[in-house]
Design a protein around this motif. Sequence first.
Motif, mmCIF file in Angstrom:
data_model
loop_
_atom_site.group_PDB
_atom_site.id
_atom_site.type_symbol
_atom_site.label_atom_id
_atom_site.label_comp_id
_atom_site.label_asym_id
_atom_site.label_seq_id
_atom_site.Cartn_x
_atom_site.Cartn_y
_atom_site.Cartn_z
ATOM 1 N N LYS A 80 -3.033 -5.824 -5.984
ATOM 2 C CA LYS A 80 -3.182 -5.155 -7.272
ATOM 3 C C LYS A 80 -3.135 -3.489 -6.845
ATOM 4 C CE LYS A 80 -6.653 -8.399 -8.714
ATOM 5 N NZ LYS A 80 -6.397 -9.266 -7.586
ATOM 6 N N GLU A 81 -2.701 -2.801 -7.936
ATOM 7 C CA GLU A 81 -2.781 -1.370 -7.707
ATOM 8 C C GLU A 81 -4.388 -1.034 -8.034
ATOM 9 O OE1 GLU A 81 -0.324 0.411 -6.817
ATOM 10 O OE2 GLU A 81 1.249 -1.187 -6.998
ATOM 11 N N PRO A 82 -4.676 0.166 -7.390
ATOM 12 C CA PRO A 82 -6.152 0.468 -7.455
ATOM 13 C C PRO A 82 -6.681 0.867 -8.815
ATOM 14 C CG PRO A 82 -4.744 2.327 -6.669
ATOM 15 C CD PRO A 82 -3.978 0.983 -6.497
ATOM 16 N N VAL B 82 -11.226 5.451 2.422
ATOM 17 C CA VAL B 82 -10.032 5.053 1.987
ATOM 18 C C VAL B 82 -9.107 6.062 1.473
ATOM 19 C CG1 VAL B 82 -8.740 3.293 0.685
ATOM 20 C CG2 VAL B 82 -10.717 2.603 1.979
ATOM 21 N N ASN B 83 -7.873 6.315 1.837
ATOM 22 C CA ASN B 83 -7.228 7.346 1.336
ATOM 23 C C ASN B 83 -6.624 6.913 -0.261
ATOM 24 O OD1 ASN B 83 -7.276 9.183 3.212
ATOM 25 N ND2 ASN B 83 -5.475 8.449 4.444
ATOM 26 N N LEU C 220 -10.759 -2.988 -1.453
ATOM 27 C CA LEU C 220 -10.877 -1.439 -1.073
ATOM 28 C C LEU C 220 -10.261 -0.586 -1.787
ATOM 29 C CD1 LEU C 220 -10.856 -1.905 2.874
ATOM 30 C CD2 LEU C 220 -13.007 -1.327 1.494
ATOM 31 N N LYS C 221 -10.940 0.205 -2.618
ATOM 32 C CA LYS C 221 -10.303 1.131 -3.156
ATOM 33 C C LYS C 221 -10.381 2.595 -2.850
ATOM 34 C CE LYS C 221 -11.762 -1.270 -7.433
ATOM 35 N NZ LYS C 221 -10.684 -2.294 -7.375
ATOM 36 N N CYS D 77 0.777 -1.137 -0.133
ATOM 37 C CA CYS D 77 -0.092 0.072 0.072
ATOM 38 C C CYS D 77 0.785 1.250 0.010
ATOM 39 C CB CYS D 77 -0.654 0.205 1.165
ATOM 40 S SG CYS D 77 -2.171 -1.270 1.006
ATOM 41 N N ARG D 78 2.058 1.147 0.649
ATOM 42 C CA ARG D 78 2.926 2.345 0.792
ATOM 43 C C ARG D 78 3.747 2.645 -0.544
ATOM 44 N NH1 ARG D 78 1.812 4.526 5.489
ATOM 45 N NH2 ARG D 78 1.384 3.026 7.372
ATOM 46 N N GLY D 79 3.649 1.725 -1.394
ATOM 47 C CA GLY D 79 4.431 1.846 -2.759
ATOM 48 C C GLY D 79 5.666 1.049 -2.776
ATOM 49 N N LEU D 80 5.864 0.274 -1.933
ATOM 50 C CA LEU D 80 7.318 -0.549 -2.194
ATOM 51 C C LEU D 80 6.845 -1.703 -2.962
ATOM 52 C CD1 LEU D 80 9.981 -0.640 -0.583
ATOM 53 C CD2 LEU D 80 9.106 -2.354 0.961
#
Lengths: 127, 127
Positions: free
Chosen positions: B125-127, B76-77, B30-31, A105-108
């Motif tokens: 997965k990327e959002p 969600v951020n 969760l997007k 989630c933090r982009g790692l």
Amino acid sequence: MIIRILLESDIPIYRQIRNAVIEGIALGHLKPGEGLPSVRQLSSELGINLHTVNKAYTLLKQDGFITIHRQKGVVVNQRTEMKLSQWQQDQLSQELKPLIAEAFCRGLELEGINRICKNIYIQFKEP
Amino acid sequence: MIIRILLESDIPIYRQIRNAVIEGIALGHLKPGEGLPSVRQLSSELGINLHTVNKAYTLLKQDGFITIHRQKGVVVNQRTEMKLSQWQQDQLSQELKPLIAEAFCRGLELEGINRICKNIYIQFKEP
DNA sequence: TAACTGTTATATATTAACTATAACATATAC
DNA sequence: GTATATGTTATAGTTAATATATAACAGTTA
């Protein structure tokens, strides 16, 4: 080997001791056949209770890292007695999941995770 | 998204919820911009207390995963708001260390660790 | 107005972690 | 034998973390 604990940590003392011993074995500071301080000695050194150390040793015994020998006291096992079971691998995977999810989630990227794992791993030595 | 908890687990409920949300974000369930159930709704669904859910949400807010919006509720951020800090990376490394040390003692090679990490990572997965 | 939202406060119950003290069988050294 | 270690077990107590119960507050929405 010198075991350090942090009384302010949110990790229970018995777990800190458990981790310290496992990391000591991995780092090669504790070799197979080598002895660990007695529960009374270590608890005295750390300024904590006997039972807290005993709880850590009991866990380490259950997990195959040490053996309690009537004459020799607490002894580090051979690596062959620590072999990874399927259950333990599943457990590891389960513990890694939230850590990797957070990192993702933090982009790692996967490469970043592998790099961190490698930097930890290369510190360790075969006995 | 459906959040499941285990009342028999040794992991505190508020931490199970925190992990479930983070894994939900990583998995793409969760997007960004998506809403989470209110503390009262989720606590009711799970049969637990309002404050336990609130504690999990407070942690997620502190860690940058969600925002509490007066009108929209719990949201969600964006991934950009979750970016990994140096402190967080050090924290990750510190949490990985005992896990990798244990795996090393048990004979798991670096390739094996990488494989396990990859198998977890590829689910995300990327959002 | 009524029904929601997150937040805060207070009090309590429950469980985990840690401590204190004592005893036991066993082993080692003098 | 005596004294001093060892791990182990038992009992009791304390402290801290977790979870619950109930209530209230200021906003927001229908």
